[in-house]
Design a protein around this motif. Structure first.
Motif, mmCIF file in Angstrom:
data_model
loop_
_atom_site.group_PDB
_atom_site.id
_atom_site.type_symbol
_atom_site.label_atom_id
_atom_site.label_comp_id
_atom_site.label_asym_id
_atom_site.label_seq_id
_atom_site.Cartn_x
_atom_site.Cartn_y
_atom_site.Cartn_z
ATOM 1 N N MET A 297 -46.669 -35.864 3.872
ATOM 2 C CA MET A 297 -47.498 -34.692 4.125
ATOM 3 C C MET A 297 -48.971 -35.086 4.026
ATOM 4 O O MET A 297 -49.407 -35.654 3.035
ATOM 5 N N THR A 298 -49.723 -34.797 5.061
ATOM 6 C CA THR A 298 -51.138 -35.158 5.054
ATOM 7 C C THR A 298 -51.948 -34.027 4.441
ATOM 8 O O THR A 298 -51.585 -32.854 4.520
ATOM 9 N N THR A 299 -53.055 -34.409 3.848
ATOM 10 C CA THR A 299 -53.940 -33.425 3.220
ATOM 11 C C THR A 299 -55.357 -33.603 3.741
ATOM 12 O O THR A 299 -55.695 -34.648 4.304
ATOM 13 N N ILE A 300 -56.161 -32.571 3.542
ATOM 14 C CA ILE A 300 -57.571 -32.609 3.894
ATOM 15 C C ILE A 300 -58.384 -32.198 2.674
ATOM 16 O O ILE A 300 -57.888 -31.506 1.789
ATOM 17 N N THR A 301 -59.618 -32.623 2.652
ATOM 18 C CA THR A 301 -60.536 -32.236 1.581
ATOM 19 C C THR A 301 -61.599 -31.337 2.179
ATOM 20 O O THR A 301 -62.239 -31.693 3.172
ATOM 21 N N VAL A 302 -61.777 -30.157 1.578
ATOM 22 C CA VAL A 302 -62.783 -29.202 2.031
ATOM 23 C C VAL A 302 -63.591 -28.735 0.829
ATOM 24 O O VAL A 302 -63.174 -28.881 -0.314
ATOM 25 N N VAL A 303 -64.744 -28.166 1.117
ATOM 26 C CA VAL A 303 -65.612 -27.612 0.082
ATOM 27 C C VAL A 303 -65.737 -26.111 0.323
ATOM 28 O O VAL A 303 -65.961 -25.678 1.459
ATOM 29 N N VAL A 304 -65.593 -25.328 -0.732
ATOM 30 C CA VAL A 304 -65.820 -23.886 -0.657
ATOM 31 C C VAL A 304 -67.071 -23.604 -1.477
ATOM 32 O O VAL A 304 -67.171 -24.020 -2.635
ATOM 33 N N ALA A 305 -68.040 -22.923 -0.863
ATOM 34 C CA ALA A 305 -69.329 -22.675 -1.517
ATOM 35 C C ALA A 305 -69.659 -21.193 -1.503
ATOM 36 O O ALA A 305 -69.343 -20.485 -0.545
ATOM 37 N N HIS A 306 -70.291 -20.749 -2.578
ATOM 38 C CA HIS A 306 -70.729 -19.355 -2.689
ATOM 39 C C HIS A 306 -71.999 -19.315 -3.527
ATOM 40 O O HIS A 306 -72.065 -19.912 -4.600
ATOM 41 N N ALA A 307 -73.015 -18.615 -3.022
ATOM 42 C CA ALA A 307 -74.256 -18.428 -3.770
ATOM 43 C C ALA A 307 -74.245 -17.012 -4.317
ATOM 44 O O ALA A 307 -74.517 -16.059 -3.604
ATOM 45 N N HIS A 308 -73.892 -16.873 -5.594
ATOM 46 C CA HIS A 308 -73.812 -15.539 -6.185
ATOM 47 C C HIS A 308 -75.175 -14.979 -6.561
ATOM 48 O O HIS A 308 -75.307 -13.792 -6.815
ATOM 49 N N ALA A 309 -76.194 -15.823 -6.558
ATOM 50 C CA ALA A 309 -77.575 -15.400 -6.814
ATOM 51 C C ALA A 309 -78.489 -16.379 -6.078
ATOM 52 O O ALA A 309 -78.063 -17.471 -5.707
ATOM 53 N N PRO A 310 -79.743 -16.005 -5.858
ATOM 54 C CA PRO A 310 -80.648 -16.933 -5.175
ATOM 55 C C PRO A 310 -80.748 -18.272 -5.905
ATOM 56 O O PRO A 310 -80.880 -18.319 -7.124
ATOM 57 N N ARG A 311 -80.638 -19.352 -5.153
ATOM 58 C CA ARG A 311 -80.742 -20.719 -5.652
ATOM 59 C C ARG A 311 -79.674 -21.080 -6.687
ATOM 60 O O ARG A 311 -79.875 -21.984 -7.505
ATOM 61 N N GLN A 312 -78.562 -20.376 -6.700
ATOM 62 C CA GLN A 312 -77.468 -20.682 -7.617
ATOM 63 C C GLN A 312 -76.183 -20.783 -6.797
ATOM 64 O O GLN A 312 -75.512 -19.787 -6.551
ATOM 65 N N VAL A 313 -75.855 -21.988 -6.375
ATOM 66 C CA VAL A 313 -74.699 -22.208 -5.516
ATOM 67 C C VAL A 313 -73.549 -22.760 -6.351
ATOM 68 O O VAL A 313 -73.725 -23.696 -7.132
ATOM 69 N N ARG A 314 -72.398 -22.151 -6.157
ATOM 70 C CA ARG A 314 -71.184 -22.626 -6.822
ATOM 71 C C ARG A 314 -70.320 -23.269 -5.743
ATOM 72 O O ARG A 314 -70.037 -22.654 -4.720
ATOM 73 N N GLU A 315 -69.903 -24.501 -5.957
ATOM 74 C CA GLU A 315 -69.083 -25.222 -4.993
ATOM 75 C C GLU A 315 -67.806 -25.695 -5.664
ATOM 76 O O GLU A 315 -67.811 -26.040 -6.842
ATOM 77 N N GLN A 316 -66.740 -25.719 -4.882
ATOM 78 C CA GLN A 316 -65.480 -26.237 -5.378
ATOM 79 C C GLN A 316 -64.868 -27.112 -4.288
ATOM 80 O O GLN A 316 -64.739 -26.684 -3.144
ATOM 81 N N ILE A 317 -64.516 -28.329 -4.655
ATOM 82 C CA ILE A 317 -63.885 -29.261 -3.722
ATOM 83 C C ILE A 317 -62.384 -29.104 -3.860
ATOM 84 O O ILE A 317 -61.843 -29.152 -4.969
ATOM 85 N N LEU A 318 -61.709 -28.911 -2.725
ATOM 86 C CA LEU A 318 -60.267 -28.660 -2.725
ATOM 87 C C LEU A 318 -59.556 -29.677 -1.852
ATOM 88 O O LEU A 318 -60.086 -30.123 -0.835
ATOM 89 N N THR A 319 -58.338 -30.022 -2.235
ATOM 90 C CA THR A 319 -57.443 -30.807 -1.408
ATOM 91 C C THR A 319 -56.318 -29.884 -0.980
ATOM 92 O O THR A 319 -55.586 -29.362 -1.822
ATOM 93 N N LEU A 320 -56.204 -29.668 0.330
ATOM 94 C CA LEU A 320 -55.263 -28.699 0.886
ATOM 95 C C LEU A 320 -54.375 -29.370 1.926
ATOM 96 O O LEU A 320 -54.701 -30.448 2.427
ATOM 97 N N PRO A 321 -53.260 -28.722 2.297
ATOM 98 C CA PRO A 321 -52.448 -29.258 3.396
ATOM 99 C C PRO A 321 -53.255 -29.302 4.694
ATOM 100 O O PRO A 321 -54.219 -28.552 4.869
ATOM 101 N N ALA A 322 -52.849 -30.150 5.620
ATOM 102 C CA ALA A 322 -53.613 -30.378 6.843
ATOM 103 C C ALA A 322 -53.749 -29.132 7.705
ATOM 104 O O ALA A 322 -54.703 -29.009 8.463
ATOM 105 N N ASP A 323 -52.818 -28.186 7.628
ATOM 106 C CA ASP A 323 -52.886 -26.985 8.464
ATOM 107 C C ASP A 323 -53.411 -25.770 7.695
ATOM 108 O O ASP A 323 -53.144 -24.631 8.071
ATOM 109 N N ALA A 324 -54.194 -25.989 6.662
ATOM 110 C CA ALA A 324 -54.713 -24.901 5.822
ATOM 111 C C ALA A 324 -55.740 -24.070 6.579
ATOM 112 O O ALA A 324 -56.442 -24.562 7.466
#
Length: 115
Positions: free
Chosen positions: A1-28
């Motif tokens: 099973m192949t996987t991909i790496t993606v980043v999910v980002a959200h700025a809940h306030a100005p100049r405050q970015v929260r990022e999370q790196i995820l490893t998901l299945p290839a068809d995510a």
């Protein structure tokens, strides 16, 4: 099973970015990536509402929860705008006055108007 790496980002306030790196299945999808983050302010049952509000993006462009992700993609969750940018610009211009704002505000002494 192949996987991909993606980043999910959200700025809940100005100049405050929260990022999370995820490893998901290839068809995510975008919805699966947001659900994998498990952030309480973005429950999985509200993703359709988020897409309707235009707060889901992929590399700075609006997207849908059904969009299939590729390796290295960046999923972005935007805050809704508090003020319409056109209205804000008009108000700024009105408060500055036409003499001090705009392209021809700074004139050399003795120069013609508009140059």
């Amino acid at each position: 099973m192949t996987t991909i790496t993606v980043v999910v980002a959200h700025a809940h306030a100005p100049r405050q970015v929260r990022e999370q790196i995820l490893t998901l299945p290839a068809d995510a999808t975008v919805a699966q990536a947001v659900a994998a983050c498990d952030w309480p302010e973005f429950p999985t049952h509200c993703l359709a509402d988020l897409a309707a509000q235009g707060v889901l993006g992929l590399w700075g462009r609006k997207t849908t929860p059904e969009q299939v992700l590729r390796e290295g993609d960046r999923v972005e969750l935007y805050r809704p705008l508090r003020v319409d940018p056109k209205v804000a610009r008009r108000e700024r211009f009105a408060s500055q006055g036409s003499k001090r704002a705009g392209l021809f505000a700074q004139r050399r002494a003795g120069a013609k108007a508009g140059y």
